[in-house]
Design an enzyme around this catalytic site. Structure first.
Site, PDB file in Angstrom:
ATOM      1  N   GLU A  21       0.830  -0.930  -0.059  1.00 29.36           N
ATOM      2  CA  GLU A  21       0.174  -0.077   0.019  1.00 29.36           C
ATOM      3  C   GLU A  21       0.874   1.142   0.162  1.00 29.36           C
ATOM      4  O   GLU A  21       0.591   2.042  -0.884  1.00 29.36           O
ATOM      5  CB  GLU A  21      -0.953  -0.061   1.199  1.00 29.36           C
ATOM      6  CG  GLU A  21      -2.057  -1.128   1.242  1.00 29.36           C
ATOM      7  CD  GLU A  21      -2.839  -0.828  -0.011  1.00 29.36           C
ATOM      8  OE1 GLU A  21      -3.495   0.199  -0.363  1.00 29.36           O
ATOM      9  OE2 GLU A  21      -3.578  -1.810  -0.479  1.00 29.36           O
ATOM     10  N   LYS A  32      16.762   8.371  12.349  1.00 27.31           N
ATOM     11  CA  LYS A  32      16.856   8.778  13.611  1.00 27.31           C
ATOM     12  C   LYS A  32      17.773  10.043  13.716  1.00 27.31           C
ATOM     13  O   LYS A  32      18.736  10.254  13.069  1.00 27.31           O
ATOM     14  CB  LYS A  32      17.376   8.036  14.516  1.00 27.31           C
ATOM     15  CG  LYS A  32      16.422   6.957  15.362  1.00 27.31           C
ATOM     16  CD  LYS A  32      17.286   6.227  16.763  1.00 27.31           C
ATOM     17  CE  LYS A  32      16.445   5.320  17.589  1.00 27.31           C
ATOM     18  NZ  LYS A  32      14.985   5.260  17.641  1.00 27.31           N
ATOM     19  N   ARG A  61      19.949   5.387  27.228  1.00 27.91           N
ATOM     20  CA  ARG A  61      18.917   4.446  27.973  1.00 27.91           C
ATOM     21  C   ARG A  61      19.619   3.057  27.953  1.00 27.91           C
ATOM     22  O   ARG A  61      19.438   2.391  28.907  1.00 27.91           O
ATOM     23  CB  ARG A  61      17.754   4.297  27.085  1.00 27.91           C
ATOM     24  CG  ARG A  61      16.589   5.306  27.677  1.00 27.91           C
ATOM     25  CD  ARG A  61      15.294   4.786  27.246  1.00 27.91           C
ATOM     26  NE  ARG A  61      14.927   4.348  25.893  1.00 27.91           N
ATOM     27  CZ  ARG A  61      14.869   5.157  24.680  1.00 27.91           C
ATOM     28  NH1 ARG A  61      14.874   6.308  24.859  1.00 27.91           N
ATOM     29  NH2 ARG A  61      14.830   4.454  23.660  1.00 27.91           N
ATOM     30  N   ARG A  85       9.325   1.515   6.926  1.00 29.59           N
ATOM     31  CA  ARG A  85       7.984   0.775   7.225  1.00 29.59           C
ATOM     32  C   ARG A  85       7.321   0.523   5.853  1.00 29.59           C
ATOM     33  O   ARG A  85       7.175   1.407   5.181  1.00 29.59           O
ATOM     34  CB  ARG A  85       7.026   1.605   8.217  1.00 29.59           C
ATOM     35  CG  ARG A  85       6.130   1.107   8.934  1.00 29.59           C
ATOM     36  CD  ARG A  85       5.554   1.842  10.135  1.00 29.59           C
ATOM     37  NE  ARG A  85       6.278   2.202  11.241  1.00 29.59           N
ATOM     38  CZ  ARG A  85       6.170   3.144  12.182  1.00 29.59           C
ATOM     39  NH1 ARG A  85       5.621   4.048  11.851  1.00 29.59           N
ATOM     40  NH2 ARG A  85       6.959   2.992  13.337  1.00 29.59           N
ATOM     41  N   LYS A 144       2.511  -8.477  20.942  1.00 30.59           N
ATOM     42  CA  LYS A 144       3.091  -7.946  22.189  1.00 30.59           C
ATOM     43  C   LYS A 144       1.834  -8.055  23.285  1.00 30.59           C
ATOM     44  O   LYS A 144       0.646  -8.001  22.828  1.00 30.59           O
ATOM     45  CB  LYS A 144       3.517  -6.552  22.010  1.00 30.59           C
ATOM     46  CG  LYS A 144       4.821  -6.366  21.465  1.00 30.59           C
ATOM     47  CD  LYS A 144       5.607  -5.051  21.650  1.00 30.59           C
ATOM     48  CE  LYS A 144       7.024  -5.304  21.187  1.00 30.59           C
ATOM     49  NZ  LYS A 144       7.675  -3.847  21.557  1.00 30.59           N
ATOM     50  N   HIS A 167       9.003  -7.592  12.387  1.00 36.37           N
ATOM     51  CA  HIS A 167      10.308  -6.739  12.242  1.00 36.37           C
ATOM     52  C   HIS A 167      11.474  -7.299  11.815  1.00 36.37           C
ATOM     53  O   HIS A 167      11.842  -8.671  12.307  1.00 36.37           O
ATOM     54  CB  HIS A 167      10.771  -6.330  13.520  1.00 36.37           C
ATOM     55  CG  HIS A 167       9.468  -5.187  14.313  1.00 36.37           C
ATOM     56  ND1 HIS A 167       9.713  -4.573  15.506  1.00 36.37           N
ATOM     57  CD2 HIS A 167       8.276  -4.937  13.870  1.00 36.37           C
ATOM     58  CE1 HIS A 167       8.780  -3.841  15.836  1.00 36.37           C
ATOM     59  NE2 HIS A 167       7.913  -3.914  14.720  1.00 36.37           N
ATOM     60  N   GLU A 202      16.185  -1.133  10.187  1.00 32.98           N
ATOM     61  CA  GLU A 202      15.256  -2.094  10.724  1.00 32.98           C
ATOM     62  C   GLU A 202      13.736  -1.779   9.686  1.00 32.98           C
ATOM     63  O   GLU A 202      13.429  -0.841   9.367  1.00 32.98           O
ATOM     64  CB  GLU A 202      14.692  -1.351  12.092  1.00 32.98           C
ATOM     65  CG  GLU A 202      13.354  -2.204  12.712  1.00 32.98           C
ATOM     66  CD  GLU A 202      13.204  -1.551  14.129  1.00 32.98           C
ATOM     67  OE1 GLU A 202      13.297  -2.222  14.935  1.00 32.98           O
ATOM     68  OE2 GLU A 202      12.584  -0.593  14.117  1.00 32.98           O
ATOM     69  N   GLU A 237      -2.200   4.115  18.861  1.00 32.07           N
ATOM     70  CA  GLU A 237      -1.701   3.626  20.170  1.00 32.07           C
ATOM     71  C   GLU A 237      -0.770   4.584  20.590  1.00 32.07           C
ATOM     72  O   GLU A 237      -0.439   5.080  21.706  1.00 32.07           O
ATOM     73  CB  GLU A 237      -1.263   2.222  20.449  1.00 32.07           C
ATOM     74  CG  GLU A 237      -1.016   1.458  21.512  1.00 32.07           C
ATOM     75  CD  GLU A 237       0.522   1.692  21.856  1.00 32.07           C
ATOM     76  OE1 GLU A 237       0.784   1.165  22.930  1.00 32.07           O
ATOM     77  OE2 GLU A 237       1.355   1.948  20.974  1.00 32.07           O
TER      78      GLU A 237
HETATM   79  P1  GTP Z   1      13.814  -0.790  20.985  1.00 28.72           P
HETATM   80  O1  GTP Z   1      14.253  -0.658  19.528  1.00 28.72           O
HETATM   81  O2  GTP Z   1      14.902  -0.346  21.831  1.00 28.72           O
HETATM   82  O3  GTP Z   1      12.559  -0.178  21.042  1.00 28.72           O
HETATM   83  O4  GTP Z   1      13.489  -2.172  21.287  1.00 28.72           O
HETATM   84  P2  GTP Z   1      13.229  -3.562  20.596  1.00 28.72           P
HETATM   85  O5  GTP Z   1      14.425  -3.734  20.023  1.00 28.72           O
HETATM   86  O6  GTP Z   1      13.000  -4.523  21.566  1.00 28.72           O
HETATM   87  O7  GTP Z   1      12.233  -3.198  19.596  1.00 28.72           O
HETATM   88  P3  GTP Z   1      11.050  -3.825  19.031  1.00 28.72           P
HETATM   89  O8  GTP Z   1      11.522  -4.623  17.774  1.00 28.72           O
HETATM   90  O9  GTP Z   1      10.188  -4.605  19.782  1.00 28.72           O
HETATM   91  O10 GTP Z   1      10.128  -2.349  18.575  1.00 28.72           O
HETATM   92  C1  GTP Z   1      10.914  -1.410  17.728  1.00 28.72           C
HETATM   93  C2  GTP Z   1       9.876  -0.627  17.183  1.00 28.72           C
HETATM   94  O11 GTP Z   1       8.563  -1.298  16.892  1.00 28.72           O
HETATM   95  C3  GTP Z   1       9.695   0.591  18.027  1.00 28.72           C
HETATM   96  O12 GTP Z   1      10.538   1.706  17.856  1.00 28.72           O
HETATM   97  C4  GTP Z   1       8.015   1.002  17.275  1.00 28.72           C
HETATM   98  O13 GTP Z   1       8.474   2.037  16.410  1.00 28.72           O
HETATM   99  C5  GTP Z   1       7.635  -0.355  17.121  1.00 28.72           C
HETATM  100  N1  GTP Z   1       6.850  -0.718  18.235  1.00 28.72           N
HETATM  101  C6  GTP Z   1       7.317  -1.713  19.093  1.00 28.72           C
HETATM  102  N2  GTP Z   1       6.263  -2.114  19.992  1.00 28.72           N
HETATM  103  C7  GTP Z   1       5.235  -1.095  19.876  1.00 28.72           C
HETATM  104  C8  GTP Z   1       4.083  -0.779  20.428  1.00 28.72           C
HETATM  105  O14 GTP Z   1       3.623  -1.440  21.530  1.00 28.72           O
HETATM  106  N3  GTP Z   1       3.485   0.336  19.981  1.00 28.72           N
HETATM  107  C9  GTP Z   1       3.809   0.910  18.775  1.00 28.72           C
HETATM  108  N4  GTP Z   1       2.829   1.782  18.365  1.00 28.72           N
HETATM  109  N5  GTP Z   1       4.808   0.743  18.321  1.00 28.72           N
HETATM  110  C10 GTP Z   1       5.552  -0.283  18.569  1.00 28.72           C
HETATM  111 MG    MG Z   2      14.322  -2.099  17.863  1.00 23.79          MG
END
Ligand code: GTP
Ligand code: MG
Length: 219
Positions: free
Chosen positions: A51, A58, A69, A90, A125, A133, A152, A167
């Protein structure tokens, strides 16, 4: 303590630009590959599984905060090692099955290396979030060297994207006030995710049924 000179600042800015550029090139590379897949798909099957797509880099500020962090070395090599989502893409697909088609196409490209895969569609989740991902290592050919750069890729349907965008907005408002989201609202968000998922299933079924009818008509 050594005083830094204006030349040090110039050198730092230059290195930062070069560092960020490699991520932009990795995104350009993947965007082109996706564009080729879409055009080929349209030509062969008269069908476009995507789509829309959206890419983002970043900002240095946001990289800095994430490093703070996660705890990592404040150097370009340290950042490259610990933050894998500096470049993000995305891909919003029409149907759930398209997500796996696109992911498989990327995985089968021999010069791309999938470093990590998280299937939040098969295993959503706890809050209901769904998406596929991939962390992909992309080869970037520069004038004087070959760099492997991580990006990513998040692949999801329109319904998953709709839920995740809203959300995020709802959470962001709460987090700015450092408030905990009330349990009832969390529960409703989860119900909304289930509704989005049901919609995806229904659309996928309709799509499959129409494909069968089309095939029967062409026989
Ligand atoms: P970080 O990259 O540090 O955030 O943690 P991670 O490596 O465990 O990341 P994960 O693959 O779970 O998620 C990475 C990205 O997915 C985030 O930056 C968001 O863009 C998206 N994402 C993950 N969980 C959520 C969620 O619960 N809600 C929304 N809206 N986006 C999410
Ligand atoms: Mg990540």
């Amino acid at each position: 303590m050594n005083q830094l000179s204006i030349n040090d600042l110039k050198r730092f800015k230059n290195e930062l630009t070069r560092f960020m550029m490699t991520y932009k090139f990795a995104l350009d590379e993947i965007e082109t590959r996706i564009e080729i897949l879409v055009q080929e798909f349209e030509m062969l099957h008269e069908y476009n599984p995507i789509e829309h797509t959206k890419s983002r880099l970043k900002s240095p500020e946001s990289i800095f905060h994430k490093l703070n962090r996660k705890g990592g070395d404040l150097s370009f090599s340290g950042i490259k090692e610990s933050i894998k989502d500096i470049a993000g893409m995305r891909i919003t697909c029409s149907f759930v099955s398209d997500i796996y088609v696109i992911s498989q196409m990327l995985k089968s490209q021999s010069d791309l290396k999938v470093l990590d895969e998280k299937d939040y569609i098969k295993n959503p989740k706890p809050n209901g979030y769904q998406s596929l991902h991939l962390i992909i290592e992309v080869p970037v050919h520069l004038s004087d060297r070959l760099e492997s750069v991580c990006i990513e890729v998040q692949i999801r349907t329109i319904a998953m994207d709709f839920w995740a965008s809203l959300e995020h907005k709802i959470y962001y408002k709460f987090n700015q006030g450092n408030q905990a989201v009330p349990a009832r609202l969390l529960d409703e968000l989860k119900q909304a995710a289930a509704a989005a998922s049901a919609l995806d299933l229904q659309m996928e079924r309709l799509h499959a049924e129409i494909e069968v009818i089309k095939e029967e008509q062409s026989e």
